[in-house]
Design a protein around this motif. Structure first.
Motif, PDB file in Angstrom:
ATOM      1  N   ILE A  78       0.865  -1.178   0.000  1.00 14.16           N
ATOM      2  CA  ILE A  78       0.000   0.000   0.000  1.00 14.16           C
ATOM      3  C   ILE A  78       0.905   1.232   0.000  1.00 14.16           C
ATOM      4  N   VAL A  79       1.047   1.902  -1.139  1.00 11.79           N
ATOM      5  CA  VAL A  79       2.004   3.000  -1.280  1.00 11.79           C
ATOM      6  C   VAL A  79       1.361   4.353  -0.993  1.00 11.79           C
ATOM      7  N   GLU A  80       0.052   4.502  -1.168  1.00  8.81           N
ATOM      8  CA  GLU A  80      -0.578   5.796  -0.937  1.00  8.81           C
ATOM      9  C   GLU A  80      -2.023   5.594  -0.505  1.00  8.81           C
ATOM     10  N   GLU A  81      -2.573   6.662   0.033  1.00  4.40           N
ATOM     11  CA  GLU A  81      -3.947   6.605   0.485  1.00  4.40           C
ATOM     12  C   GLU A  81      -4.894   6.478  -0.708  1.00  4.40           C
ATOM     13  N   PRO A  82      -5.918   5.668  -0.566  1.00  3.99           N
ATOM     14  CA  PRO A  82      -6.878   5.576  -1.675  1.00  3.99           C
ATOM     15  C   PRO A  82      -7.631   6.903  -1.844  1.00  3.99           C
ATOM     16  N   GLN A  83      -7.896   7.286  -3.078  1.00  5.95           N
ATOM     17  CA  GLN A  83      -8.573   8.537  -3.388  1.00  5.95           C
ATOM     18  C   GLN A  83      -9.840   8.259  -4.181  1.00  5.95           C
ATOM     19  N   ALA A  84     -10.856   9.025  -3.868  1.00  4.19           N
ATOM     20  CA  ALA A  84     -12.121   8.869  -4.580  1.00  4.19           C
ATOM     21  C   ALA A  84     -12.000   9.492  -5.967  1.00  4.19           C
ATOM     22  N   LEU A  85     -12.557   8.819  -6.944  1.00  2.00           N
ATOM     23  CA  LEU A  85     -12.549   9.333  -8.309  1.00  2.00           C
ATOM     24  C   LEU A  85     -13.604  10.422  -8.440  1.00  2.00           C
ATOM     25  N   GLU A  86     -13.239  11.531  -9.133  1.00  2.00           N
ATOM     26  CA  GLU A  86     -14.160  12.654  -9.311  1.00  2.00           C
ATOM     27  C   GLU A  86     -15.142  12.337 -10.427  1.00  2.00           C
ATOM     28  N   ASP A  87     -16.391  12.592 -10.141  1.00  2.00           N
ATOM     29  CA  ASP A  87     -17.422  12.350 -11.145  1.00  2.00           C
ATOM     30  C   ASP A  87     -17.315  13.408 -12.231  1.00  2.00           C
ATOM     31  N   PRO A  88     -17.044  13.022 -13.516  1.00  2.00           N
ATOM     32  CA  PRO A  88     -16.901  14.043 -14.562  1.00  2.00           C
ATOM     33  C   PRO A  88     -18.188  14.806 -14.812  1.00  2.00           C
ATOM     34  N   VAL A  89     -19.321  14.214 -14.466  1.00  2.00           N
ATOM     35  CA  VAL A  89     -20.596  14.911 -14.701  1.00  2.00           C
ATOM     36  C   VAL A  89     -20.797  16.012 -13.677  1.00  2.00           C
ATOM     37  N   MET A  90     -20.450  15.717 -12.406  1.00  2.00           N
ATOM     38  CA  MET A  90     -20.668  16.670 -11.324  1.00  2.00           C
ATOM     39  C   MET A  90     -19.496  17.616 -11.139  1.00  2.00           C
ATOM     40  N   ALA A  91     -18.382  17.401 -11.855  1.00  2.00           N
ATOM     41  CA  ALA A  91     -17.213  18.244 -11.667  1.00  2.00           C
ATOM     42  C   ALA A  91     -17.488  19.656 -12.147  1.00  2.00           C
ATOM     43  N   ALA A  92     -16.813  20.626 -11.534  1.00  2.00           N
ATOM     44  CA  ALA A  92     -16.991  22.033 -11.919  1.00  2.00           C
ATOM     45  C   ALA A  92     -16.381  22.257 -13.295  1.00  2.00           C
ATOM     46  N   PRO A  93     -16.986  23.113 -14.131  1.00  2.00           N
ATOM     47  CA  PRO A  93     -16.430  23.361 -15.464  1.00  2.00           C
ATOM     48  C   PRO A  93     -15.087  24.046 -15.357  1.00  2.00           C
ATOM     49  N   PRO A  94     -14.186  23.781 -16.292  1.00  2.00           N
ATOM     50  CA  PRO A  94     -12.871  24.413 -16.228  1.00  2.00           C
ATOM     51  C   PRO A  94     -12.968  25.924 -16.418  1.00  2.00           C
ATOM     52  N   ALA A  95     -12.101  26.638 -15.745  1.00  2.00           N
ATOM     53  CA  ALA A  95     -12.109  28.101 -15.856  1.00  2.00           C
ATOM     54  C   ALA A  95     -11.681  28.514 -17.255  1.00  2.00           C
ATOM     55  N   PRO A  96     -12.347  29.522 -17.838  1.00  2.00           N
ATOM     56  CA  PRO A  96     -11.979  29.936 -19.188  1.00  2.00           C
ATOM     57  C   PRO A  96     -10.574  30.504 -19.224  1.00  2.00           C
ATOM     58  N   GLU A  97      -9.910  30.269 -20.324  1.00  2.00           N
ATOM     59  CA  GLU A  97      -8.546  30.764 -20.485  1.00  2.00           C
ATOM     60  C   GLU A  97      -8.570  32.281 -20.673  1.00  2.00           C
ATOM     61  N   ILE A  98      -7.765  32.980 -19.905  1.00  2.00           N
ATOM     62  CA  ILE A  98      -7.732  34.436 -19.969  1.00  2.00           C
ATOM     63  C   ILE A  98      -6.859  34.872 -21.135  1.00  2.00           C
ATOM     64  N   GLU A  99      -7.415  35.703 -21.999  1.00  2.00           N
ATOM     65  CA  GLU A  99      -6.696  36.170 -23.170  1.00  2.00           C
ATOM     66  C   GLU A  99      -5.874  37.410 -22.817  1.00  2.00           C
ATOM     67  N   VAL A 100      -4.851  37.639 -23.624  1.00  2.00           N
ATOM     68  CA  VAL A 100      -4.024  38.843 -23.483  1.00  2.00           C
ATOM     69  C   VAL A 100      -4.335  39.742 -24.668  1.00  2.00           C
ATOM     70  N   PRO A 101      -5.106  40.812 -24.470  1.00  2.00           N
ATOM     71  CA  PRO A 101      -5.481  41.669 -25.595  1.00  2.00           C
ATOM     72  C   PRO A 101      -4.276  42.350 -26.227  1.00  2.00           C
ATOM     73  N   GLU A 102      -4.445  42.680 -27.495  1.00  2.00           N
ATOM     74  CA  GLU A 102      -3.397  43.370 -28.228  1.00  2.00           C
ATOM     75  C   GLU A 102      -3.298  44.811 -27.736  1.00  2.00           C
ATOM     76  N   PRO A 103      -2.082  45.326 -27.503  1.00  2.00           N
ATOM     77  CA  PRO A 103      -1.942  46.713 -27.039  1.00  2.00           C
ATOM     78  C   PRO A 103      -2.557  47.701 -28.032  1.00  2.00           C
ATOM     79  N   THR A 104      -3.002  48.835 -27.516  1.00  2.00           N
ATOM     80  CA  THR A 104      -3.676  49.831 -28.350  1.00  2.00           C
ATOM     81  C   THR A 104      -2.794  50.314 -29.486  1.00  2.00           C
TER      82      THR A 104
END
Length: 408
Positions: A78-104
């Motif tokens: 037994i090398v590590e503690e057992p971990q519960a698998l995250e439900d992909p349906v109930m998981a929070a949506p990934p945060a949107p990628e923040i864009e870097v706008p073009e300078p004025t």
């Protein structure tokens, strides 16, 4: 009587004899010989499924392991503690990628070329007419028509034509270079170079700069608010968005999407809620977060001037409880031409407009609306939209605009 009995007996004997002959004939008929068995085995149907009421098969005894016979993992395995698998349906949506706008600064070069493609016909038409050997009344009328077609407006057109007449008469000979210089100077005078065209986003107090965006729905008002947030973020400013347009379906969702792209938070409320309350909360959140600018998108209904005045007036009053309202930008669609001036007059009567944003300027050859709307409201055009891309909003520069009109 005896004869009758005898006849019956004879008949029975005859019938029996006939049946015997028929049966005997059938027995003698040869049956076909069976063919040799095929190499393919005969497939028989599986036994029928048991049905309700059928007797169950007698249970058979099977060997079972005791607890001592079951192998359990050792502590080393037994090398590590057992971990519960995250439900992909109930998981929070990934945060949107923040864009870097073009300078004025980087956007202006690209947008100038796009502006030149849409507005060049006006400048070329004027230069062609002014280059005629004899500038008679008919030619000057054509020059007036060209300016009016470009939505410059009646009064500005008459002023420009009068000045051109005087200067051409004094100039005498007219080379193409001289005509271009002459036309450039007069157009710049018409546009006005002494306006302060910077968007006021800095407050004199400790509160964020507050910018309210107004305009009729369909002119690109919410999109302009989102693009302005990108311009400010590109210049290193932090922004909070207030979705106070609660009467147009999906307006808040649209504004929130723009904000998420650049990491700006959007303060919103229920659909059909009180716009003034949302504007108040947006400024409050901007103060709490220490944001540099709060952009407030308002509703653009024009069905009654009274309702519009009450709504925008209330928004302005509640915002000013936190601090001054630094900028009120009116968004107009450049393709509507003179009809946009009607909208501008209504909003100017309702709220103090401090600057104008002209959208879709690349989609029309009627760039003269810049002159007309400035003359009508007495406030400068500060921003122009030159495309549908997220970074296609740029500060308005009179010199670059005139150069795009008349070409190099």
């Amino acid at each position: 009587m005896e004869y009758v009995i005898l006849a019956v007996v004879i008949a029975l004997v005859a019938v029996g004899l006939t049946g015997y002959l028929v049966v005997s004939g059938r027995k003698q008929k040869q049956l076909p010989r069976p063919e040799a068995p095929s190499a393919t085995p005969t497939i028989t149907a599986p036994p029928a499924e048991p049905h309700v009421g059928d007797e169950a098969e007698t249970l058979r005894e099977e060997p079972r392991r005791t607890i001592e016979e079951v192998d359990l993992p050792t502590a080393e395995e037994i090398v590590e503690e057992p971990q519960a698998l995250e439900d992909p349906v109930m998981a929070a949506p990934p945060a949107p990628e923040i864009e870097v706008p073009e300078p004025t600064a980087g956007r202006l070069v690209r947008l100038r070329a796009r502006l030149a493609r849409s507005q060049n016909s006006l400048g070329k038409g004027l230069l062609t007419l002014l280059s005629r050997e004899h500038l008679d009344e008919e030619t000057w009328e054509e020059i007036e028509d060209t300016l009016l077609t470009a939505d410059v407006g009646v009064a500005p057109t008459q002023e420009l034509v009068e000045r051109l007449r005087e200067r051409v008469k004094v100039l005498g000979t007219r080379t193409p270079a001289e005509l271009r210089t002459l036309l450039r100077e007069e157009l710049l005078t018409l546009l006005g170079t002494d306006f302060d065209r910077s968007v006021k986003t800095e407050s004199g107090t400790d509160t964020p700069g507050v910018v309210m965006v107004v305009g009729v729905n369909g002119t690109g008002k919410t999109t302009t608010t989102g693009k302005l947030a990108r311009v400010l973020v590109a210049d290193g400013r932090s922004v909070v968005l207030g979705a106070a347009d609660t009467f147009r379906a999906a307006a808040a969702d649209q504004l929130q999407t723009w904000g998420e792209r650049v990491g700006a938070r959007t303060v919103r409320g229920p659909e059909g809620g009180d716009p003034a309350s949302i504007a108040f909360d947006a400024v409050k959140e901007g103060i709490a977060e220490g944001a540099d600018v709060v952009l407030i998108d308002t509703a653009g209904r024009l069905h009654t001037k009274t309702g519009l005045m009450d709504e925008l007036g209330k928004v302005k009053r509640v915002v000013e409880k936190h601090g001054p309202l630094d900028e009120v930008l009116l968004v107009l669609d450049a393709t509507t031409g003179q009809n946009g001036l009607v909208q501008a007059r209504v909003f100017a009567e309702v709220v103090d407009i401090t600057g104008i944003v002209l959208t879709k300027l690349d989609g029309t050859a009627k760039g003269g609306i810049v002159v007309a709307v400035q003359r009508e409201l007495g406030v400068p055009v500060k921003l122009v939209g030159l495309g549908e891309g997220p970074d296609d909003l740029a500060p308005f520069e009179p010199e670059a605009f005139v150069d795009a009109l008349i070409g190099d």
